[in-house]
Design an enzyme around this catalytic site. Structure first.
Site, PDB file in Angstrom:
ATOM      1  N   LYS A 248       0.831  -1.209   0.000  1.00  0.00           N
ATOM      2  CA  LYS A 248       0.000   0.000   0.000  1.00  0.00           C
ATOM      3  C   LYS A 248       0.867   1.261   0.000  1.00  0.00           C
ATOM      4  CE  LYS A 248      -2.139  -1.014   3.906  1.00  0.00           C
ATOM      5  NZ  LYS A 248      -1.558  -2.313   4.292  1.00  0.00           N
TER       6      LYS A 248
ATOM      7  N   ARG B 207      -9.469   0.722   8.991  1.00  0.00           N
ATOM      8  CA  ARG B 207      -9.012  -0.626   9.311  1.00  0.00           C
ATOM      9  C   ARG B 207     -10.062  -1.404  10.087  1.00  0.00           C
ATOM     10  NH1 ARG B 207      -3.252   0.486   9.259  1.00  0.00           N
ATOM     11  NH2 ARG B 207      -1.955  -1.331   9.576  1.00  0.00           N
TER      12      ARG B 207
ATOM     13  N   ARG C 181      11.910  -6.302   5.772  1.00  0.00           N
ATOM     14  CA  ARG C 181      11.889  -4.859   5.477  1.00  0.00           C
ATOM     15  C   ARG C 181      12.875  -4.095   6.357  1.00  0.00           C
ATOM     16  NH1 ARG C 181       6.159  -1.953   5.128  1.00  0.00           N
ATOM     17  NH2 ARG C 181       5.912  -2.636   7.282  1.00  0.00           N
TER      18      ARG C 181
ATOM     19  N   ARG D  48      11.362  -1.752  11.685  1.00  0.00           N
ATOM     20  CA  ARG D  48      10.243  -1.309  12.515  1.00  0.00           C
ATOM     21  C   ARG D  48      10.021  -2.306  13.638  1.00  0.00           C
ATOM     22  NH1 ARG D  48       5.210   0.186   8.612  1.00  0.00           N
ATOM     23  NH2 ARG D  48       4.128  -0.924  10.272  1.00  0.00           N
TER      24      ARG D  48
ATOM     25  N   ARG E 138      -0.681  -8.741  13.627  1.00  0.00           N
ATOM     26  CA  ARG E 138      -1.263  -7.767  12.688  1.00  0.00           C
ATOM     27  C   ARG E 138      -2.158  -8.471  11.674  1.00  0.00           C
ATOM     28  NH1 ARG E 138       4.170  -5.116  10.823  1.00  0.00           N
ATOM     29  NH2 ARG E 138       2.982  -3.732   9.496  1.00  0.00           N
TER      30      ARG E 138
HETATM   31  P1  AMP Z   1       0.946   0.524   9.258  1.00  0.00           P
HETATM   32  O1  AMP Z   1       2.107   1.431   9.102  1.00  0.00           O
HETATM   33  O2  AMP Z   1      -0.230   0.907   8.388  1.00  0.00           O
HETATM   34  O3  AMP Z   1       1.311  -0.930   9.109  1.00  0.00           O
HETATM   35  O4  AMP Z   1       0.414   0.704  10.767  1.00  0.00           O
HETATM   36  C1  AMP Z   1       1.260   0.398  11.868  1.00  0.00           C
HETATM   37  C2  AMP Z   1       0.435   0.276  13.126  1.00  0.00           C
HETATM   38  O5  AMP Z   1      -0.200   1.523  13.438  1.00  0.00           O
HETATM   39  C3  AMP Z   1      -0.710  -0.733  13.094  1.00  0.00           C
HETATM   40  O6  AMP Z   1      -0.283  -2.057  13.345  1.00  0.00           O
HETATM   41  C4  AMP Z   1      -1.608  -0.195  14.210  1.00  0.00           C
HETATM   42  O7  AMP Z   1      -1.058  -0.482  15.490  1.00  0.00           O
HETATM   43  C5  AMP Z   1      -1.498   1.306  13.995  1.00  0.00           C
HETATM   44  N1  AMP Z   1      -2.510   1.791  13.028  1.00  0.00           N
HETATM   45  C6  AMP Z   1      -2.281   2.302  11.777  1.00  0.00           C
HETATM   46  N2  AMP Z   1      -3.413   2.640  11.181  1.00  0.00           N
HETATM   47  C7  AMP Z   1      -4.421   2.347  12.055  1.00  0.00           C
HETATM   48  C8  AMP Z   1      -5.835   2.428  12.003  1.00  0.00           C
HETATM   49  N3  AMP Z   1      -6.469   2.895  10.906  1.00  0.00           N
HETATM   50  N4  AMP Z   1      -6.531   2.024  13.086  1.00  0.00           N
HETATM   51  C9  AMP Z   1      -5.918   1.554  14.190  1.00  0.00           C
HETATM   52  N5  AMP Z   1      -4.583   1.412  14.306  1.00  0.00           N
HETATM   53  C10 AMP Z   1      -3.834   1.807  13.241  1.00  0.00           C
END
Ligand code: AMP
Length: 231
Positions: free
Chosen positions: A26, A101, A140, A172, A183
């Site tokens: 994404k 999400r 990554r 990360r 996740r």
């Molecule tokens: P990402 O970078 O999109 O993989 O997001 C990393 C982490 O941020 C996720 O595993 C969640 O802990 C938190 N997070 C990101 N976007 C959301 C969302 N829309 N709702 C809830 N938690 C989020």
């Protein structure tokens, strides 16, 4: 491909959602679309990491949840998104990456868009096999400037060092295998219903994310143009 989809010229993308599991591409694809259409990428993960790094109240709440691969509460994320989407650079469209999400976030976004957007949301759902996702996530590595490598598929010339600026690459905290599996469970249980909501009610296209970055972005652009042409 549709001629406008090649250049992005004269096309108004409106609000676009890239949705799919962690590691599906994404972020990478959002950056391609952002360049092409001149609209911002709104990544809730990036916004939350920036809050965490700046030690805001939201960042402190989010930090532990994020490192465990758990979701941050809906109302906090919705509020953060509302503030970001009110900025002037979002006036002609934006690419949502990592939001919504959950079904509750999708419902919130539906009402927000009814009040603010001139076009309906175009939803692009990326799919990739589970074992490929695991390799993409655990391999990554990221530079401080945001350049992304993968120790299996796209390693830097010198291990742990960015090819462009010599900075140190990091992983990360949620890109470990246990956090990835958590996740993925969150994705299936909570994001799955949001995807079904869009599949039956919205302008929705599913795209295979296993192909090359260029092929995937070509397909995304073609789907986006088709969704925008549909009445
Ligand atoms: P990402 O970078 O999109 O993989 O997001 C990393 C982490 O941020 C996720 O595993 C969640 O802990 C938190 N997070 C990101 N976007 C959301 C969302 N829309 N709702 C809830 N938690 C989020």
């Amino acid at each position: 491909m549709h001629p406008e989809a090649e250049s992005g010229a004269g096309f108004s993308p409106g609000p676009v959602l890239l949705i799919g599991p962690p590691g599906v591409g994404k972020g990478t694809q959002a950056k391609v679309l952002m360049q092409l259409y001149g609209i911002p990428q709104i990544s809730t993960g990036d916004l939350l990491r920036s809050n965490r790094d700046q030690h805001t109240e939201l960042g402190k709440t989010a930090e532990t949840l994020m490192s465990q691969g758990k979701l941050v509460p809906d109302d906090l994320v919705n509020q953060m998104v509302a503030e970001r989407l009110a900025a002037s650079d979002c006036a002609h469209g934006y690419i949502l990456d990592g939001f919504p999400r959950t079904l509750a976030q999708a419902d919130w976004l539906d009402s927000f868009l009814l009040q603010t957007a001139s076009q309906p949301l175009a939803v692009l759902n990326l799919v990739v096999d589970h074992d490929v996702l695991l390799k993409r996530i655990t391999g990554r590595r990221i530079s401080p400037a945001g350049r992304i490598y993968n120790i299996y598929t796209q390693p830097p010339r010198v291990a742990g060092v960015c090819d462009f600026d010599g900075s140190t690459l990091t992983q990360r905290t949620d890109d470990t295998e246990p956090a990835f599996e958590k996740r993925m469970r969150e994705f299936t249980e909570k994001t799955g219903p949001a995807i079904e909501h869009y599949r039956i009610s919205g302008r929705f296209a599913q795209i295979d994310g296993m192909a090359s970055i260029d092929d995937v972005s070509g397909n995304l652009r073609a789907c986006l143009h088709r969704l925008r042409e549909a009445r």
